[in-house]
Enzyme design. Structure first.
Site: not given
Length: 379
Positions: A8, A10, A49, A84-85, A156, A187, A189
């Site tokens: 994650d 991002h 992610d 998912d992002h 995830h 997924h 955090h």
């Protein structure tokens, strides 16, 4: 055999629309890469992610390539699944990981290639599967049979045991295939470890930076960074490693004693001079005019990179207390409103909620709205 588990990251996210927060995430990613090199790990595993969106900005891809090039120069594989992002919302759109895979900077585990071996450790990965396909995901998991004792599964997905709200999870812990010794999960955090029967370990590395305000409490308890997994023995062992990130604080400020509160918070913030923290304020007490409040909070700006009113719980003198149950989840409130006040069916309400969550992805929203309205094409 040592693996560094990260998740994650991002890349490309610009929290609160601020460029310095986007840069923070690139710096954090580079810290993780340097950590892997310093620890002489055999590989990095990333559980989804990597990017904040499916079509990341050029700079995010550039920063990823720069960092991953260092790993390649040290012969450290980067094994990743999609979250998912950064998963495509249309079947015709590619994963952003495909470009990095084409450049030979990563090993991307997807439908056509779910396994990668490093020595005697067998790594399996399933990229994020949405709610609509969760039954198919459960079938895939039940059919998964790892080779050898040293096996790890990258996922995830939302887990019911952690997110027990309807529509927020796709699988339960009981759906996991039994023969893996380690489950590395993205997924979520905030760091977490679950010890399962048979000595199996489910471990969540968490995001390496604070992506949402509700992560601050978990960060203060568990830190942020990566997990070092040691497969040199029959049973895997793990340890968390923290990295340096920009601090974020949630502070309650009572407007009835504003001068004292500002002095207290200033004393807390001014010790972080090298990298000014972000301050999230929960306002208590009596409501004040906005201009007056902003002027009174002005002294805090010299110690914080950003000051934002996270929650305004002030009251006018005549207001009465209104309590909302602690266990109320925002998703449930939205669903209940759409069904009871607007007359949508349950299925329609969940589609609308999904659209709200992906509001920045215009093409996805357009496609879902057309489906909902029964419009097949643009004419």
């Amino acid at each position: 055999m040592q693996l560094l588990h990260i998740s994650d990251t991002h890349l490309g996210k610009r929290q609160y629309g601020l460029e310095f927060r986007e840069i923070d995430l690139y710096e954090v990613f580079n810290q993780l890469i340097e950590l892997a090199i310093k620890e002489h790990v055999d590989a990095i595993i990333h559980t989804g992610d990597l990017f904040d969106i499916n079509d990341p900005p050029n700079r995010a891809e550039y920063e990823a390539v720069k960092a991953l090039k260092k790993l390649k120069n040290h012969n450290i594989p980067f094994i990743v699944i999609a979250g998912d992002h950064d998963s495509p919302k249309k079947s015709s759109s590619p994963y952003p990981q495909r470009l990095l895979e084409e450049l030979d900077f990563i090993k991307f585990l997807s439908l056509d290639n779910i396994k990668y071996d490093i020595g005697d450790v067998h790594i399996y990965g399933i990229s994020h599967v949405p709610n609509l396909a969760k039954d198919a995901l459960k079938q895939r998991l039940s059919a998964l049979k790892p080779e050898g004792k040293k096996s790890i599964l990258l996922l995830h997905q939302g887990l019911k045991e952690i997110l027990p709200y309807e529509g927020a999870w796709q699988i339960e812990v009981g759906d996991l295939p039994k023969n893996f010794s380690y489950y590395a999960v993205g997924h979520f955090h905030t760091r977490r470890v679950m010890k399962l029967d048979g000595g199996r370990i489910l471990e969540i590395a968490g995001s390496p930076d604070i992506i949402r305000e509700e992560e601050i409490e978990g960060y203060e308890k568990y830190g942020k960074g990566a997990t070092l997994i040691d497969f040199s023995k029959d049973s895997p062992e793990y340890q968390t490693i923290n990295i340096q990130i920009r601090k974020q604080f949630v502070e309650e400020i009572d407007t009835n004693k504003l001068d004292d509160e500002i002095k207290r918070v200033s004393n807390k913030l001014q010790q972080f001079k090298d990298r000014k923290p972000i301050l999230h304020i929960i306002l208590k007490g009596i409501s004040l005019p906005k201009d007056h409040l902003n002027k009174r909070l002005e002294p805090l700006k010299q110690y914080a990179s950003l000051i934002r009113i996270y929650k305004d719980e002030t009251k006018n003198q005549e207001e009465k207390n209104i309590e909302i149950p602690d266990n109320t989840h925002i998703d449930n409130l939205i669903i209940e409103y759409l069904m009871k006040a607007e007359g949508f069916t349950k299925e329609e309400a969940y589609v609308i909620l999904d659209i709200i969550k992906h509001s920045e992805e215009k093409e996805y929203v357009r496609t879902e709205l057309k489906k909902m309205l029964g419009v097949e094409n643009d004419h």
